[in-house]
Scaffold this active site. Structure first.
Site, PDB file in Angstrom:
ATOM      1  N   SER A 133       0.736  -1.202  -0.032  1.00 17.43           N
ATOM      2  CA  SER A 133       0.106  -0.067  -0.003  1.00 17.43           C
ATOM      3  C   SER A 133       0.848   1.292   0.062  1.00 17.43           C
ATOM      4  O   SER A 133       0.307   2.377  -0.242  1.00 17.43           O
ATOM      5  CB  SER A 133      -0.990   0.064   1.274  1.00 17.43           C
ATOM      6  OG  SER A 133      -2.039  -0.795   0.769  1.00 17.43           O
ATOM      7  N   LYS A 136       0.284   3.791  -2.613  1.00 19.55           N
ATOM      8  CA  LYS A 136      -1.000   4.807  -2.818  1.00 19.55           C
ATOM      9  C   LYS A 136      -0.151   6.186  -2.680  1.00 19.55           C
ATOM     10  O   LYS A 136      -1.068   6.940  -3.028  1.00 19.55           O
ATOM     11  CB  LYS A 136      -1.772   4.547  -1.464  1.00 19.55           C
ATOM     12  CG  LYS A 136      -2.859   3.204  -1.647  1.00 19.55           C
ATOM     13  CD  LYS A 136      -3.562   3.162  -0.501  1.00 19.55           C
ATOM     14  CE  LYS A 136      -4.725   1.851  -0.566  1.00 19.55           C
ATOM     15  NZ  LYS A 136      -4.207   0.563   0.025  1.00 19.55           N
ATOM     16  N   SER A 188      -5.673   3.854   4.472  1.00 17.04           N
ATOM     17  CA  SER A 188      -5.219   2.850   3.385  1.00 17.04           C
ATOM     18  C   SER A 188      -6.292   2.036   2.689  1.00 17.04           C
ATOM     19  O   SER A 188      -6.228   0.745   2.569  1.00 17.04           O
ATOM     20  CB  SER A 188      -4.153   1.722   3.992  1.00 17.04           C
ATOM     21  OG  SER A 188      -3.402   1.306   2.986  1.00 17.04           O
TER      22      SER A 188
END
Length: 425
Positions: A133, A136, A188
């Site tokens: 993640s 991101k 997230s």
């Protein structure tokens, strides 16, 4: 519950059990039998095991869809981007620097200066690993520079059905893009990533935009395969690249604000008519999942990540005595320390180094000129929706080039004009 989310929660439960066991062990009298547990050892990368691609996956998440090719490894720039020493694969320290902190389980890491771009210390800085993640950060950079943050978006069932960690978007829920970015960066949320990607043209178009931005920044170890960071064919980054992408994102004021926000209200969504007896779902608080923010003095925020193949990943920054340092961790584990605790030790180490200490930087990005490298350095395609400002040095070079070319054109025009005038006479 999705398998990936189940594994993540199982990992957290195992960590809790181990913590309780450790407390119990501390209270046990010294008559207990000595431990036979093998001492922890930081993964050795001296042999450059991930020079060209990440470790082999442990599941089928990276198997291409039927009819799709298997991505080939990304070319390896020569010399290494950022300086020759960053081409080393083991621990890289400034001359005379103290040994790095103990109990760092991250296979690769980088400590860098957010403001000067100096790389202070590293381990396998250009080794290739999966970002989970933390990618991101790259999605947020694209979205923040493309989308109208006040635009209202209606959540879909497709958003709610995504795999992995979710913030809690519901079908029919009403959200602004700003709220979606809060959910993306703070919690997230893969559902938020899906909703954002839908506005950028869908997953494939969004991944293409993310990779264009990575190329424009010369993050050449990086290839996104999904907007959220879920593992996919060809997914790759490096500790150096992640530091580079994070540094770019931190130039966006709203990104810096959101990663530093501890909690915020998030909208609910209406009842699902397909579920008998379902009622409207009220709004709720979402909290920042980065524990460094709460536990480290001067923390500016950061981004966490985890998948089965990537393991623990982390990027964060802190400020002390007028310095802003960043730390990136790839392929870490929760033992003997949680990722944020490992980051805290590496930040302490970086702040203890004298100002100006460097093993490389994020300015020197000249690489050997080959067809591959030229292709990698190509600017984003038109219509990408992203306009990346080149570094100041590149802008100066571009200006000089334009002046020279312009001067040549003017001279040629004068010569042609004079020749034509002579012919008329």
């Amino acid at each position: 519950m999705k398998i990936r989310e189940f594994r993540r929660r199982a990992t957290l439960c195992v960590g809790a059990v181990l913590a309780v066991a450790a407390i119990g062990a501390a209270a046990t009298p010294s008559l207990a039998a000595p431990s036979t547990t093998t001492p922890f050892a930081t993964p050795n990368t001296d042999g450059c095991p991930q020079k060209t691609q990440p470790p082999a996956p442990i599941d089928e998440s990276e198997v291409p869809a039927p009819g799709q090719p298997t991505p080939t490894p990304l070319p390896v720039p020569t010399p290494a981007v950022g300086g020759a020493r960053l081409g080393d694969c083991g621990v890289v320290l400034p001359p005379g620097a103290a040994a790095v902190p103990q109990d760092i389980s991250a296979t690769a890491w980088v400590v860098s200066d957010l403001d000067t771009g100096e790389v202070l210390a590293a381990k396998d800085p250009h080794g290739r690993y999966r970002p989970a993640s933390t990618i991101k950060v790259l999605l947020a950079t694209v979205a923040l520079r493309t989308l109208d943050l006040n635009k209202v978006v209606v959540g879909t069932q497709a958003d709610a059905d995504v795999d992995g960690t979710k913030v809690g978007i519901g079908s029919g829920g009403v959200y602004t893009n700003r709220q979606l970015l809060q959910a993306l960066i703070m919690a997230s949320g893969n559902d938020a990533a899906h909703a954002i990607a839908a506005q950028l043209g869908g997953d494939a178009a969004t991944v293409a935009k993310m990779n264009e931005v990575a190329k424009s920044l010369r993050a050449w170890d990086t290839r996104a395969a999904s907007p959220s960071g879920l593992d996919g064919p060809g997914m790759s980054t490096s500790a150096y690249d992640l530091a580079l992408l994070f540094r770019e994102a931190m130039t966006i004021p709203l990104f810096a604000e959101l990663i530093h926000t501890e909690q915020v209200d998030f909208p609910g969504y209406p009842a699902d008519p397909r579920i008998p007896g379902d009622t409207d779902h009220p709004g709720f608080l979402i909290g920042n999942d980065n524990h460094l923010l709460y536990n480290y003095e001067g923390a500016l925020g950061g981004k966490t990540g985890f998948t089965d193949d990537a393991r623990q990943t982390f990027v964060a920054a802190a400020q002390r005595d007028g310095r802003r340092l960043a730390v990136t961790l790839l392929k870490a584990d929760v033992l003997p320390l949680r990722p944020w605790e490992q980051a805290a030790r590496l930040l302490d180490y970086g702040f203890a180094l004298p100002r100006g200490t460097s093993i490389g930087d994020m300015h020197e990005t000249t690489v050997q000129s080959t067809e591959t490298d030229v292709a990698l350095a190509a600017p984003p395609a038109s219509g990408s929706g992203y306009s990346a400002a080149p570094p100041a040095e590149d802008r100066r070079v571009s200006t000089r080039t334009l002046l020279i070319v312009g001067g040549i054109v003017v001279i040629l025009a004068l010569l042609v004009g004079a020749r034509q005038a002579k012919r008329r006479r």
